[in-house]
Design a protein around this motif. Structure first.
Motif, PDB file in Angstrom:
ATOM      1  N   ILE A 249      -5.707 -11.720  -5.479  1.00  0.00           N
ATOM      2  CA  ILE A 249      -4.791 -10.597  -5.725  1.00  0.00           C
ATOM      3  C   ILE A 249      -3.491 -10.775  -4.928  1.00  0.00           C
ATOM      4  CG2 ILE A 249      -4.486  -8.089  -5.478  1.00  0.00           C
ATOM      5  CD1 ILE A 249      -7.555  -7.848  -5.976  1.00  0.00           C
ATOM      6  N   SER A 250      -3.613 -11.219  -3.682  1.00  0.00           N
ATOM      7  CA  SER A 250      -2.413 -11.480  -2.866  1.00  0.00           C
ATOM      8  C   SER A 250      -1.528 -12.518  -3.541  1.00  0.00           C
ATOM      9  CB  SER A 250      -2.818 -11.998  -1.479  1.00  0.00           C
ATOM     10  OG  SER A 250      -3.684 -11.101  -0.825  1.00  0.00           O
ATOM     11  N   ASN A 251      -2.147 -13.619  -3.993  1.00  0.00           N
ATOM     12  CA  ASN A 251      -1.391 -14.713  -4.592  1.00  0.00           C
ATOM     13  C   ASN A 251      -0.779 -14.328  -5.936  1.00  0.00           C
ATOM     14  OD1 ASN A 251      -2.114 -16.213  -2.393  1.00  0.00           O
ATOM     15  ND2 ASN A 251      -3.438 -17.635  -3.479  1.00  0.00           N
ATOM     16  N   VAL A 263       8.397 -12.574 -14.349  1.00  0.00           N
ATOM     17  CA  VAL A 263       7.184 -12.497 -15.168  1.00  0.00           C
ATOM     18  C   VAL A 263       6.585 -11.085 -15.158  1.00  0.00           C
ATOM     19  CG1 VAL A 263       5.482 -13.173 -13.403  1.00  0.00           C
ATOM     20  CG2 VAL A 263       5.084 -13.772 -15.788  1.00  0.00           C
ATOM     21  N   TYR A 264       6.890 -10.316 -14.101  1.00  0.00           N
ATOM     22  CA  TYR A 264       6.375  -8.935 -14.019  1.00  0.00           C
ATOM     23  C   TYR A 264       6.817  -8.123 -15.232  1.00  0.00           C
ATOM     24  CZ  TYR A 264       5.124  -4.398 -11.961  1.00  0.00           C
ATOM     25  OH  TYR A 264       4.568  -3.159 -11.732  1.00  0.00           O
ATOM     26  N   GLN A 265       8.067  -8.332 -15.662  1.00  0.00           N
ATOM     27  CA  GLN A 265       8.566  -7.566 -16.816  1.00  0.00           C
ATOM     28  C   GLN A 265       7.864  -7.979 -18.106  1.00  0.00           C
ATOM     29  OE1 GLN A 265      10.222  -4.847 -16.636  1.00  0.00           O
ATOM     30  NE2 GLN A 265      10.436  -5.091 -14.414  1.00  0.00           N
ATOM     31  N   GLU A 266       7.461  -9.233 -18.184  1.00  0.00           N
ATOM     32  CA  GLU A 266       6.660  -9.665 -19.340  1.00  0.00           C
ATOM     33  C   GLU A 266       5.349  -8.890 -19.394  1.00  0.00           C
ATOM     34  OE1 GLU A 266       6.087 -13.678 -21.098  1.00  0.00           O
ATOM     35  OE2 GLU A 266       7.045 -14.330 -19.235  1.00  0.00           O
ATOM     36  N   LEU A 267       4.731  -8.730 -18.237  1.00  0.00           N
ATOM     37  CA  LEU A 267       3.461  -7.993 -18.174  1.00  0.00           C
ATOM     38  C   LEU A 267       3.672  -6.519 -18.493  1.00  0.00           C
ATOM     39  CD1 LEU A 267       1.843  -9.478 -14.930  1.00  0.00           C
ATOM     40  CD2 LEU A 267       1.677 -10.311 -17.262  1.00  0.00           C
ATOM     41  N   ARG A 268       4.789  -5.987 -18.054  1.00  0.00           N
ATOM     42  CA  ARG A 268       5.101  -4.577 -18.354  1.00  0.00           C
ATOM     43  C   ARG A 268       5.153  -4.351 -19.866  1.00  0.00           C
ATOM     44  NH1 ARG A 268       5.697   0.279 -15.534  1.00  0.00           N
ATOM     45  NH2 ARG A 268       7.744   0.724 -16.424  1.00  0.00           N
ATOM     46  N   SER A 269       5.730  -5.311 -20.574  1.00  0.00           N
ATOM     47  CA  SER A 269       5.889  -5.126 -22.016  1.00  0.00           C
ATOM     48  C   SER A 269       4.645  -5.547 -22.787  1.00  0.00           C
ATOM     49  CB  SER A 269       7.113  -5.893 -22.528  1.00  0.00           C
ATOM     50  OG  SER A 269       6.990  -7.261 -22.220  1.00  0.00           O
ATOM     51  N   ASP A 270       3.767  -6.352 -22.169  1.00  0.00           N
ATOM     52  CA  ASP A 270       2.554  -6.790 -22.866  1.00  0.00           C
ATOM     53  C   ASP A 270       1.437  -6.999 -21.847  1.00  0.00           C
ATOM     54  OD1 ASP A 270       0.570  -7.889 -24.395  1.00  0.00           O
ATOM     55  OD2 ASP A 270       1.722  -9.627 -25.076  1.00  0.00           O
ATOM     56  N   GLN A 271       0.638  -5.939 -21.640  1.00  0.00           N
ATOM     57  CA  GLN A 271      -0.401  -6.013 -20.612  1.00  0.00           C
ATOM     58  C   GLN A 271      -1.552  -6.947 -20.990  1.00  0.00           C
ATOM     59  OE1 GLN A 271      -0.806  -1.786 -20.222  1.00  0.00           O
ATOM     60  NE2 GLN A 271       1.347  -1.831 -19.602  1.00  0.00           N
ATOM     61  N   SER A 272      -1.605  -7.370 -22.246  1.00  0.00           N
ATOM     62  CA  SER A 272      -2.657  -8.322 -22.630  1.00  0.00           C
ATOM     63  C   SER A 272      -2.445  -9.681 -21.965  1.00  0.00           C
ATOM     64  CB  SER A 272      -2.707  -8.488 -24.153  1.00  0.00           C
ATOM     65  OG  SER A 272      -1.583  -9.224 -24.610  1.00  0.00           O
ATOM     66  N   LEU A 273      -1.251  -9.886 -21.373  1.00  0.00           N
ATOM     67  CA  LEU A 273      -0.958 -11.141 -20.680  1.00  0.00           C
ATOM     68  C   LEU A 273      -1.536 -11.182 -19.257  1.00  0.00           C
ATOM     69  CD1 LEU A 273       2.802 -11.625 -21.699  1.00  0.00           C
ATOM     70  CD2 LEU A 273       0.825 -12.915 -22.562  1.00  0.00           C
ATOM     71  N   VAL A 274      -2.027 -10.050 -18.771  1.00  0.00           N
ATOM     72  CA  VAL A 274      -2.521  -9.992 -17.385  1.00  0.00           C
ATOM     73  C   VAL A 274      -3.615 -11.030 -17.128  1.00  0.00           C
ATOM     74  CG1 VAL A 274      -3.822  -8.583 -15.726  1.00  0.00           C
ATOM     75  CG2 VAL A 274      -1.779  -7.655 -16.831  1.00  0.00           C
ATOM     76  N   PRO A 275      -4.652 -11.143 -17.990  1.00  0.00           N
ATOM     77  CA  PRO A 275      -5.677 -12.159 -17.714  1.00  0.00           C
ATOM     78  C   PRO A 275      -5.127 -13.579 -17.708  1.00  0.00           C
ATOM     79  CG  PRO A 275      -6.490 -10.557 -19.322  1.00  0.00           C
ATOM     80  CD  PRO A 275      -5.021 -10.301 -19.148  1.00  0.00           C
ATOM     81  N   LYS A 276      -4.090 -13.839 -18.519  1.00  0.00           N
ATOM     82  CA  LYS A 276      -3.479 -15.165 -18.527  1.00  0.00           C
ATOM     83  C   LYS A 276      -2.805 -15.447 -17.178  1.00  0.00           C
ATOM     84  CE  LYS A 276      -2.730 -17.652 -21.679  1.00  0.00           C
ATOM     85  NZ  LYS A 276      -3.437 -18.916 -22.017  1.00  0.00           N
ATOM     86  N   PHE A 331       4.582 -23.043 -13.040  1.00  0.00           N
ATOM     87  CA  PHE A 331       3.784 -21.827 -13.222  1.00  0.00           C
ATOM     88  C   PHE A 331       4.095 -21.265 -14.603  1.00  0.00           C
ATOM     89  CE2 PHE A 331       2.850 -17.313 -12.937  1.00  0.00           C
ATOM     90  CZ  PHE A 331       1.666 -17.277 -12.230  1.00  0.00           C
ATOM     91  N   ASP A 332       3.083 -21.230 -15.475  1.00  0.00           N
ATOM     92  CA  ASP A 332       3.319 -20.839 -16.872  1.00  0.00           C
ATOM     93  C   ASP A 332       2.117 -20.058 -17.385  1.00  0.00           C
ATOM     94  OD1 ASP A 332       3.907 -20.574 -19.547  1.00  0.00           O
ATOM     95  OD2 ASP A 332       3.760 -22.729 -20.016  1.00  0.00           O
ATOM     96  N   ILE A 333       2.279 -18.740 -17.516  1.00  0.00           N
ATOM     97  CA  ILE A 333       1.143 -17.930 -17.965  1.00  0.00           C
ATOM     98  C   ILE A 333       0.820 -18.169 -19.444  1.00  0.00           C
ATOM     99  CG2 ILE A 333       1.580 -16.145 -16.235  1.00  0.00           C
ATOM    100  CD1 ILE A 333       2.617 -14.334 -18.504  1.00  0.00           C
ATOM    101  N   ALA A 361      -9.291  -8.292 -10.334  1.00  0.00           N
ATOM    102  CA  ALA A 361      -7.883  -8.693 -10.363  1.00  0.00           C
ATOM    103  C   ALA A 361      -7.190  -8.153 -11.610  1.00  0.00           C
ATOM    104  CB  ALA A 361      -7.769 -10.216 -10.304  1.00  0.00           C
ATOM    105  N   ASN A 362      -7.843  -8.259 -12.750  1.00  0.00           N
ATOM    106  CA  ASN A 362      -7.235  -7.810 -14.009  1.00  0.00           C
ATOM    107  C   ASN A 362      -7.053  -6.293 -14.045  1.00  0.00           C
ATOM    108  OD1 ASN A 362      -7.053 -10.419 -15.008  1.00  0.00           O
ATOM    109  ND2 ASN A 362      -9.022 -10.329 -16.051  1.00  0.00           N
ATOM    110  N   ILE A 363      -8.060  -5.565 -13.571  1.00  0.00           N
ATOM    111  CA  ILE A 363      -7.948  -4.103 -13.536  1.00  0.00           C
ATOM    112  C   ILE A 363      -6.835  -3.693 -12.571  1.00  0.00           C
ATOM    113  CG2 ILE A 363      -9.109  -1.977 -12.770  1.00  0.00           C
ATOM    114  CD1 ILE A 363     -11.715  -3.147 -13.928  1.00  0.00           C
ATOM    115  N   ALA A 364      -6.805  -4.334 -11.391  1.00  0.00           N
ATOM    116  CA  ALA A 364      -5.810  -3.973 -10.378  1.00  0.00           C
ATOM    117  C   ALA A 364      -4.392  -4.197 -10.903  1.00  0.00           C
ATOM    118  CB  ALA A 364      -6.031  -4.782  -9.102  1.00  0.00           C
ATOM    119  N   LEU A 365      -4.148  -5.351 -11.504  1.00  0.00           N
ATOM    120  CA  LEU A 365      -2.788  -5.660 -11.941  1.00  0.00           C
ATOM    121  C   LEU A 365      -2.388  -4.838 -13.166  1.00  0.00           C
ATOM    122  CD1 LEU A 365      -0.242  -7.194 -11.429  1.00  0.00           C
ATOM    123  CD2 LEU A 365      -1.159  -9.138 -12.700  1.00  0.00           C
TER     124      LEU A 365
END
Length: 406
Positions: A249-251, A263-276, A331-333, A361-365
């Motif tokens: 989680i720290s990393n 990349v945070y904004q990518e996750l904001r717009s598509d949370q399905s990317l979190v596990p990636k 680094f490429d999700i 990790a996935n739930i937290a993020l």
């Protein structure tokens, strides 16, 4: 330090002595992959492999590379008992692992999912309305230790003490402080043992819906585990259950801010990317290494390895092997197949707690990106001021970040 010592000193192999180098060993990994992929360390009589295929073979092939070993990188004190899944191979390993495995089945984890959500929500609620938070101290540390303590059936109120003992047990050894670290670990083990024993005795009398209770009822070779074996299993699970997930989680936050800003904004717009993102962090920013004993003379990697020697699979290097992961230093999700990393091991000793670590990790993020519009580095952030010795290098002890409420 003589080669006969039980403990393999990882920094004596890598020669990475500064905090900066231990936090970012990836240039050394690359150099070894390219120029010295099978490296013999004569001082400690240890072979080292850095390529993906080599590391995977070491982890999978227990006929050639055994987990029944006298020497190890593992920094925790060795406590062998019938329930210990370390230091054994199949078929014996299969029976021991089965005792612990049912706690981590998808069905069991599904039952825990709502509680993990609740713990995450409580931690995130504490951050609301603030400009900065220490994401390590306020999320990455408390979440895993709370979850694993509850899963095992240890009182949640004791999580700070449990975390403290776990940290000591996972401290790395070093030449100049070896005897001090041995003494400190022994004391932590003694205190942890004295803490858990009465809890286990109570679970045996009054079982609850938790892992320690399950272990008191479990049978191995037709016999129940005794209290000592249950205690030692509990210590192993409590220790391993928070160290790796805290680091993950720290990393994740470090990678979003340093390795791939934006990349945070990518996750904001598509949370399905979190596990990636979780898988890419596990591949990209985890300086893991695992060891085995050479079970029989072999030249499977070229040089002649002798029975009884140790081989270290540098998993953190294997995970960036260009032959397996194109552009592995990036680094490429969106990387296809990034989940093929070896961070949780491979083969019969694949980490039992991997599904739980991923779920936390996935739930937290996911919860975090829903709640906060953006994150940023604090002014004048210097990573070396926030590091602490960990199992094979450095990990984040603290990580202050800026929050944009949203």
């Amino acid at each position: 330090m003589k080669a006969a010592s039980q403990t393999i000193l990882v920094h004596e192999i890598s020669k990475l002595q500064t905090k900066e180098a231990q936090w970012d060993p990836f240039a050394w990994y690359q150099e070894m992959r390219e120029n010295n992929p099978v490296f013999y360390d004569a001082e400690q009589d240890v072979w080292n492999v850095f390529l993906y295929d080599h590391a995977k073979r070491v982890l999978f092939d227990h006929a050639l590379f055994s987990n029944k070993k006298e020497r190890s990188l593992i920094p925790t004190p060795r406590e062998d008992n019938r329930a210990n899944v370390n230091f054994v191979d199949p078929p014996e390993h299969r029976n021991r692992r089965a005792l612990l495995a049912k706690a981590f089945t998808p069905r069991n984890l599904k039952e825990w999912e709502p509680r993990i959500h609740m713990i995450v929500d409580e931690l995130i609620a504490e951050m609301e309305g603030r400009d900065t938070v220490d994401i390590v101290q306020e999320l990455a540390i408390p979440l895993p230790v709370t979850v694993i303590a509850e899963l095992l059936g240890a009182p949640t109120k004791d999580r700070h003490q449990i975390k403290s003992w776990s940290d000591i047990l996972f401290m790395p050894y070093a030449k100049d402080t070896y005897s001090d670290v041995v003494a400190e670990k022994a004391q932590a083990m003694k205190e942890f043992h004295e803490y858990l024993l009465p809890i286990v005795k109570e679970k045996r009398k009054h079982p609850a819906d938790d892992i320690l209770s399950d272990l008191t009822k479990a049978e191995l070779d037709g016999e129940r585990l005794n209290d000592e074996e249950v205690v030692l299993s509990g210590i192993g699970l409590l220790g391993a259950g928070n160290e790796t997930t805290t680091m993950l989680i720290s990393n994740m936050f470090y990678s979003m801010l340093v390795d791939k800003p934006g990349v945070y904004q990518e996750l904001r717009s598509d949370q399905s990317l979190v596990p990636k993102l979780t898988e890419e962090v596990l591949r990209f920013r985890f300086p893991a290494a695992m060891d085995r004993k050479v079970a029989q003379d072999t030249d499977v990697f070229g040089p002649e390895m002798k029975q009884g020697q140790v081989v270290v699979a540098w998993v953190g290097a294997a995970n960036r092997d260009e032959a397996q992961f194109a552009h592995g230093e990036e680094f490429d999700i969106h990387r296809p197949g990034n989940q093929r990393h070896l961070t949780f091991g491979a083969g019969p000793h694949f980490c039992l707690g991997a599904p739980l670590a991923r779920m936390e990790a996935n739930i937290a993020l996911t919860s975090f990106v829903k709640r906060f519009a953006d994150i940023g580095l604090v002014e004048n952030f210097e990573v070396t001021e926030h590091l602490i010795d960990s199992a094979i290098g450095q990990s984040l002890e603290s990580f202050p970040i800026r929050l944009e409420q949203g």
